[in-house]
Enzyme design. Sequence first.
Site, PDB file in Angstrom:
ATOM      1  N   ARG A 191      60.220 -53.212 -48.886  1.00 21.02           N
ATOM      2  CA  ARG A 191      60.086 -53.914 -47.609  1.00 21.02           C
ATOM      3  C   ARG A 191      60.013 -52.886 -46.494  1.00 21.02           C
ATOM      4  O   ARG A 191      60.779 -51.909 -46.485  1.00 21.02           O
ATOM      5  CB  ARG A 191      61.267 -54.865 -47.374  1.00 21.02           C
ATOM      6  CG  ARG A 191      61.200 -56.117 -48.228  1.00 21.02           C
ATOM      7  CD  ARG A 191      62.308 -57.082 -47.865  1.00 21.02           C
ATOM      8  NE  ARG A 191      62.191 -58.340 -48.583  1.00 21.02           N
ATOM      9  CZ  ARG A 191      63.049 -59.346 -48.459  1.00 21.02           C
ATOM     10  NH1 ARG A 191      64.075 -59.233 -47.646  1.00 21.02           N
ATOM     11  NH2 ARG A 191      62.865 -60.453 -49.127  1.00 21.02           N
ATOM     12  N   TYR A 228      52.666 -60.050 -42.875  1.00 22.45           N
ATOM     13  CA  TYR A 228      52.591 -61.063 -41.818  1.00 22.45           C
ATOM     14  C   TYR A 228      53.290 -60.536 -40.566  1.00 22.45           C
ATOM     15  O   TYR A 228      54.150 -59.655 -40.630  1.00 22.45           O
ATOM     16  CB  TYR A 228      53.194 -62.397 -42.262  1.00 22.45           C
ATOM     17  CG  TYR A 228      54.603 -62.362 -42.788  1.00 22.45           C
ATOM     18  CD1 TYR A 228      55.700 -62.448 -41.933  1.00 22.45           C
ATOM     19  CD2 TYR A 228      54.851 -62.282 -44.159  1.00 22.45           C
ATOM     20  CE1 TYR A 228      56.995 -62.453 -42.418  1.00 22.45           C
ATOM     21  CE2 TYR A 228      56.143 -62.289 -44.657  1.00 22.45           C
ATOM     22  CZ  TYR A 228      57.211 -62.374 -43.784  1.00 22.45           C
ATOM     23  OH  TYR A 228      58.497 -62.372 -44.274  1.00 22.45           O
ATOM     24  N   ASP A 310      72.662 -67.887 -50.944  1.00 27.20           N
ATOM     25  CA  ASP A 310      72.496 -67.128 -52.185  1.00 27.20           C
ATOM     26  C   ASP A 310      73.751 -67.118 -53.052  1.00 27.20           C
ATOM     27  O   ASP A 310      73.676 -66.845 -54.246  1.00 27.20           O
ATOM     28  CB  ASP A 310      72.085 -65.687 -51.867  1.00 27.20           C
ATOM     29  CG  ASP A 310      70.603 -65.576 -51.544  1.00 27.20           C
ATOM     30  OD1 ASP A 310      69.885 -66.576 -51.693  1.00 27.20           O
ATOM     31  OD2 ASP A 310      70.168 -64.485 -51.128  1.00 27.20           O
ATOM     32  N   GLY A 323      66.138 -67.987 -47.009  1.00 26.80           N
ATOM     33  CA  GLY A 323      66.825 -68.194 -45.735  1.00 26.80           C
ATOM     34  C   GLY A 323      66.783 -69.643 -45.299  1.00 26.80           C
ATOM     35  O   GLY A 323      67.758 -70.177 -44.755  1.00 26.80           O
TER      36      GLY A 323
END
Length: 703
Positions: A191, A228, A310, A323
């Site tokens: 990431r 994105y 989670d 999320g």
Amino acid sequence: MTAAPDPAPLKVLIVGGGIGGLTAATALRQEGHEVTVFERSKLDNEAGAAIHLGSNCNGLLRRLGLFAEDIGGNPTLGIVQYTAAGNLTFNLDLRKPNLLWKHSWLLVHRAHLHKALYRFAADPAGKGNPAEMKISSCVASVNAEVSTITLENGDVFKGDVVIGADGVHSITRKQVSKTAKPFGSGRSAFRFLIPKEEILADPETRDAVDGDGRMVMWMGNDRRLVMYPCSNNTLLNFVAIHPSKESDMPGDGWSTGGNKARLLEAYKEFCPIVRALLSKVNAETLSVWTLLDMDVLRSWTVGKLALMGDAAHPFLPHQGQGGGMAIEDAVSLGVLLGKGTRKEEVKERLRLYEVCRMERAHRIQEYTRLSGRDLEEAKKDGKELNMMEYQSYCFGHDEYDHTIQMLRKSNWTKTPDRFWRMPVAFGSMPGPRQDSFGLPHDGLQSTFVTASIKFRTSRTLLQNFFPSPAFSFSSPGTVATASIRMTTLGNMSWLGGGGYNFSGLFVHGVQYTKRDASVLRGSYCVVVFEDLADAILSGREELGMSKLGASIQVHQKEGEYAAGIDWRGVQFARMRLEGLHLPNSTSSMSAADKAPAMNDKLGEAEEGTFCYRYIPAVGRPGTADAEYAVFIPSEGASQTPNVIRTMLARKGDLAFEARDRQALPTLHHITARLAEIPVYEVVEARIDEGTGVEDLSQAFRIE
């Protein structure tokens, strides 16, 4: 009656200060509870990555007052998909107005969202008591039965409920399952963020971001790259999902520093534009995550502990809903543990939380697993992900509305003997016999004024009103007794202190012979006119009374009483009492003088009052869905009327007037029959005034 004091706020202990935990803290503080959040970190290391806020969770945040557009949230304006070689396979334009989803699908920097949620949870200026934030507080153990947590330094905190929001490596999960542990999915994800201006400045990469809010994916067989925008379209978020073995990640660490060389090697077979994008990565900010999965837990709650996010259901990132599901969990808990929740209700509410959330979270987990398969694997197993089905199920849901309804239904089941009337979608109907919670009203302070005229008339005519052969007169004579009663009710608790008028015709000396040959005796209620629709509906549907709507005017002055019944200005009944006076003394009153008026019970002081319930079947004229006799016994009433004053009349007069179809289009057939009733002699005319009105809840179906 003194109202019970509101329950004290709950003491809520939340383990974990991530997006889910802070959303829960915000929702619960806004409900007035005392919230403490325990976070092992210093809350300064939220990942430099972005998060999806679909319509389902964006709308929930907006309910809490958090508008993601204000923190740099980008609307998703399109989805574009390429093969690893750069060939276009899918292009969805989302710039047109979205008429399906109420709230936008936004792309937000995680750190910005986390910071905003922290403010909403802890800012003293917010609604409710600010949550207390205990950072650098590592939880060592939890006791779910007594709702305590113990920190590694030995400090113990006691609450009324514990919420485990401590992520995939949850400590609180051990209270629910000793064996459940996350495991590697075989995939990891690099990431990173790249400033948009850097990509636009390079001719080799500028076409990759041609647009203001597109999500772009390059799909290989066993790896993919997703890009994105976030932060007001100034940063591009990248997620590079690949086989874990290729990122050389030690152990099962989470968010471990990545290796740029490994990243470039993993995507060396992708098209030039992808390789050019990846070359811009700042190696110092590169992170890699092992994508963890976990077997489905059978339960998320035990005692006064509930897992969420989670900790309850780790999500793979393929649909960006990890999320979102944590936010939904948090809002669901906020509803179920809403203001006024008592401590003794906590366990039950947490079990209901499971009912509200488990099926949905696990189903979206499965959608996510399907979308994350290798392309070759997807071809072999033939299990296609239906994106329209997924989007409808995922985005077309509002957990607040869903949980509110589930809580309503749960509360309804606690009083199964509630009265239900149409429209049933809104729950059981408050009325004379129950309040909004299914509890009886206090009718002792209600008032009544009942004017009645008892008269002798034709038995043979009155018996034509009986709806079945089971009804008959006790006496064989041709003369019977009937009454017209006109009642004004006031200070009715079920009407918020208001009142209404009603008038009815009752035939006395009636008996009902049951199939076993036993007999009930009382008065038969032929018809009742009322000027309040709520009373008409409840009486017809709950008691089986033959009630109709009409306007009723009552005029009373010293010594006189007059009343009339009309329909839209057309009068069809009137009664008048003259020479009203108090009896000379109690000792000189007759038994009839002393008998209290039956006011809301509308009957003679016999064994009780009969009525007849008839409900027509829809679409089948002449057929009944329900047809049976009802009895309202005089004994067993929940509240006994208290007659304060009785006045007798020297003269009583009553009359019904037949009207034609034009004047009374819905009542002419009734008024014509009533006008046929002869008045041989007025036996008694009186007015009874007092307090206390029965709710007639003792009514029952005879057979």
